[in-house]
Design a protein around this motif. Structure first.
Motif, PDB file in Angstrom:
ATOM      1  N   HIS A 134       0.856  -1.189   0.021  1.00  0.00           N
ATOM      2  CA  HIS A 134       0.019   0.038  -0.002  1.00  0.00           C
ATOM      3  C   HIS A 134       1.193   1.263   0.039  1.00  0.00           C
ATOM      4  O   HIS A 134       0.634   2.222  -0.792  1.00  0.00           O
ATOM      5  CB  HIS A 134      -0.970  -0.086   1.356  1.00  0.00           C
ATOM      6  CG  HIS A 134      -1.881   1.190   1.307  1.00  0.00           C
ATOM      7  ND1 HIS A 134      -1.698   2.171   1.977  1.00  0.00           N
ATOM      8  CD2 HIS A 134      -3.016   1.391   0.626  1.00  0.00           C
ATOM      9  CE1 HIS A 134      -2.620   3.045   1.782  1.00  0.00           C
ATOM     10  NE2 HIS A 134      -3.706   2.481   0.925  1.00  0.00           N
ATOM     11  N   PHE A 135       1.799   1.220   0.927  1.00  0.00           N
ATOM     12  CA  PHE A 135       2.928   2.446   0.878  1.00  0.00           C
ATOM     13  C   PHE A 135       3.693   2.567  -0.420  1.00  0.00           C
ATOM     14  O   PHE A 135       3.723   3.694  -0.772  1.00  0.00           O
ATOM     15  CB  PHE A 135       3.774   2.331   2.052  1.00  0.00           C
ATOM     16  CG  PHE A 135       4.819   3.266   2.121  1.00  0.00           C
ATOM     17  CD1 PHE A 135       4.345   4.469   2.453  1.00  0.00           C
ATOM     18  CD2 PHE A 135       6.003   2.837   1.496  1.00  0.00           C
ATOM     19  CE1 PHE A 135       5.782   5.604   2.508  1.00  0.00           C
ATOM     20  CE2 PHE A 135       7.109   3.760   1.814  1.00  0.00           C
ATOM     21  CZ  PHE A 135       6.977   5.184   2.208  1.00  0.00           C
ATOM     22  N   TYR A 158       3.026   1.603  -3.282  1.00  0.00           N
ATOM     23  CA  TYR A 158       1.703   2.002  -4.478  1.00  0.00           C
ATOM     24  C   TYR A 158       1.399   3.443  -4.310  1.00  0.00           C
ATOM     25  O   TYR A 158       1.641   4.021  -5.244  1.00  0.00           O
ATOM     26  CB  TYR A 158       0.648   1.193  -4.510  1.00  0.00           C
ATOM     27  CG  TYR A 158      -0.680   1.838  -5.019  1.00  0.00           C
ATOM     28  CD1 TYR A 158      -0.672   1.815  -6.436  1.00  0.00           C
ATOM     29  CD2 TYR A 158      -1.520   2.176  -4.240  1.00  0.00           C
ATOM     30  CE1 TYR A 158      -1.836   2.297  -7.004  1.00  0.00           C
ATOM     31  CE2 TYR A 158      -2.901   2.913  -4.894  1.00  0.00           C
ATOM     32  CZ  TYR A 158      -2.979   2.948  -6.239  1.00  0.00           C
ATOM     33  OH  TYR A 158      -4.027   3.451  -6.699  1.00  0.00           O
ATOM     34  N   LEU A 159       1.143   3.931  -3.053  1.00  0.00           N
ATOM     35  CA  LEU A 159       0.852   5.461  -3.031  1.00  0.00           C
ATOM     36  C   LEU A 159       1.776   6.277  -3.395  1.00  0.00           C
ATOM     37  O   LEU A 159       1.745   7.350  -4.202  1.00  0.00           O
ATOM     38  CB  LEU A 159       0.318   5.735  -1.603  1.00  0.00           C
ATOM     39  CG  LEU A 159      -1.021   5.009  -1.391  1.00  0.00           C
ATOM     40  CD1 LEU A 159      -1.398   5.334  -0.038  1.00  0.00           C
ATOM     41  CD2 LEU A 159      -2.025   5.883  -2.097  1.00  0.00           C
ATOM     42  N   THR A 160       3.472   5.688  -2.896  1.00  0.00           N
ATOM     43  CA  THR A 160       4.347   6.708  -3.280  1.00  0.00           C
ATOM     44  C   THR A 160       4.815   6.738  -4.541  1.00  0.00           C
ATOM     45  O   THR A 160       4.973   7.985  -5.202  1.00  0.00           O
ATOM     46  CB  THR A 160       5.554   6.075  -2.512  1.00  0.00           C
ATOM     47  OG1 THR A 160       5.299   6.178  -0.938  1.00  0.00           O
ATOM     48  CG2 THR A 160       6.725   6.958  -2.719  1.00  0.00           C
ATOM     49  N   SER A 192       5.749  10.420  -1.680  1.00  0.00           N
ATOM     50  CA  SER A 192       6.265   9.785  -0.253  1.00  0.00           C
ATOM     51  C   SER A 192       5.434  10.570   0.794  1.00  0.00           C
ATOM     52  O   SER A 192       4.945   9.890   1.602  1.00  0.00           O
ATOM     53  CB  SER A 192       7.792  10.124  -0.041  1.00  0.00           C
ATOM     54  OG  SER A 192       8.573   9.493  -0.847  1.00  0.00           O
ATOM     55  N   ASP A 247       2.356  11.586   0.430  1.00  0.00           N
ATOM     56  CA  ASP A 247       0.892  10.816   0.492  1.00  0.00           C
ATOM     57  C   ASP A 247       1.002   9.429   0.938  1.00  0.00           C
ATOM     58  O   ASP A 247       0.262   8.940   1.892  1.00  0.00           O
ATOM     59  CB  ASP A 247       0.752  10.615  -1.236  1.00  0.00           C
ATOM     60  CG  ASP A 247      -0.602  10.020  -1.496  1.00  0.00           C
ATOM     61  OD1 ASP A 247      -1.638  10.478  -0.702  1.00  0.00           O
ATOM     62  OD2 ASP A 247      -0.986   9.300  -2.312  1.00  0.00           O
ATOM     63  N   GLY A 248       2.183   8.549   0.811  1.00  0.00           N
ATOM     64  CA  GLY A 248       2.302   7.282   1.365  1.00  0.00           C
ATOM     65  C   GLY A 248       2.543   7.292   2.747  1.00  0.00           C
ATOM     66  O   GLY A 248       1.879   6.539   3.543  1.00  0.00           O
ATOM     67  N   THR A 297      -1.012   5.644   4.430  1.00  0.00           N
ATOM     68  CA  THR A 297      -0.692   4.298   4.722  1.00  0.00           C
ATOM     69  C   THR A 297      -1.048   3.963   6.327  1.00  0.00           C
ATOM     70  O   THR A 297      -1.684   2.962   6.436  1.00  0.00           O
ATOM     71  CB  THR A 297       0.485   3.995   4.241  1.00  0.00           C
ATOM     72  OG1 THR A 297       0.601   4.027   2.808  1.00  0.00           O
ATOM     73  CG2 THR A 297       0.836   2.428   4.692  1.00  0.00           C
TER      74      THR A 297
END
Length: 317
Positions: A100-101, A103-105, A152, A154-155, A159
């Motif tokens: 998840h982290f 992917y978001l990053t 980063s 965002d992650g 997350t």
């Protein structure tokens, strides 16, 4: 405490391989797409860093886009393919959090980078005399660092909150990876406020870069329209159309997933659109830029020519 299970921390993906009749075909197709994405992006990075004709700010940014795409698709597809081969669909809590982290990053970094690449094209076409100053090596590195910082951020923000909710006992994620909307559906708590915050965050992540793209290309179209050189118009349109194609594919699918209310699309539609921008786009990006770009095709021909020459020389000894 009865509403959710604390004895097991594993999640189970319902995945893309839902039926035996089509699972083999889907597996083979995604395997080909994954390998094509790695090879195509790897070739782009190699050509950009070895061919002096491509040592320009635009291709410097493009090489980092290819690097992000390689990492991006590698956070999702290998796990999915290995699970199919092993006949399992589980992922640990730690593994889901990491996926998840990442992917978001990575998706956030690509959002910002694509937007700033539009600014690069704006400067090159609308202010060509100032291009070496406005797009210096230092500015390019600031663009890269800014893209990674935005992704980063965002992650790191989303997350921990997403994965801190208590999850229901089934723990079956109706998806093929740990995407936030699918994970939040398992939460045994009120997520309305967090989903609103996440929605606002995603809107900003999408609209800020997209507004840069729109404003940049509006100015570019006006400048190109007033160009007297037909050849200059063709070259400008060729370069910009490649970037606009990539932007439309990537932003379009992401906007549908994160900005259209969930009541307007089903889990199966979410999977299809997620496949589009997490699996297909990393493969299409280098192909679009290479097929529509004479500089890249020229660099590929020169690299192949050098390879043939080295084989001929080694064969003479």
């Amino acid at each position: 405490m009865e509403g959710y299970n604390t004895s097991s921390t594993d999640f189970t993906f319902m995945g893309l391989f839902n039926t035996e009749e089509t699972s083999g075909l889907v597996f083979a197709t995604i395997s080909v797409i994954f390998l094509t994405a790695l090879v195509a992006n790897g070739i782009m990075i190699f050509l950009i860093h070895t061919d002096t004709h491509l040592h320009t700010p635009m291709y410097f940014l493009l090489s980092h886009l290819s690097f992000i795409d390689m990492m991006y698709i590698s956070t999702i597809v290998p796990k999915m393919l290995i699970d199919y081969l092993l006949g399992q669909r589980t992922i640990s809590f730690v593994g889901c959090t990491a996926q998840h982290f990442l992917y978001l990053t990575l998706v956030g970094a690509e959002f910002f980078l694509l937007g700033l690449m539009a600014y690069d094209r704006y400067v090159a076409i609308c202010n060509p005399l100032r291009y070496p100053i406005l797009m210096s090596r230092r500015i390019c590195w600031i663009i890269i660092a800014g893209s990674w910082f935005g992704g980063s951020l965002d992650g790191f923000l989303l997350t921990p909150i997403t994965m801190s909710f208590p999850f229901c006992s089934s723990r079956e994620i109706n998806h093929f990876f740990c995407e936030a909307p699918a994970v939040l559906k398992l939460a045994c708590a009120d997520t309305a406020l967090y989903e609103t915050v996440m929605y606002v965050c995603c809107v900003l992540m999408l609209l800020i870069p997209f507004s840069v793209v729109i404003s940049s290309y509006a100015r570019i179209l006006v400048t190109v329209y007033h160009m007297s050189s037909v050849e200059g118009r063709k070259k400008a349109f060729a370069t910009c159309s490649s970037h606009m194609t990539v932007v439309t594919l990537f932003y379009g699918a992401a906007i549908y997933t994160y900005m259209v209310p969930h009541s307007y699309h089903s889990p199966s539609q979410d999977k299809i659109f997620s496949v589009f921008y997490t699996i297909l786009t990393p493969m299409l990006n280098p192909l679009i830029y290479s097929m529509r770009n004479k500089d890249v095709t020229g660099a590929l021909k020169r690299a192949l020519g050098k390879l043939r020459s080295s084989h001929q020389v080694s064969g003479d000894f």
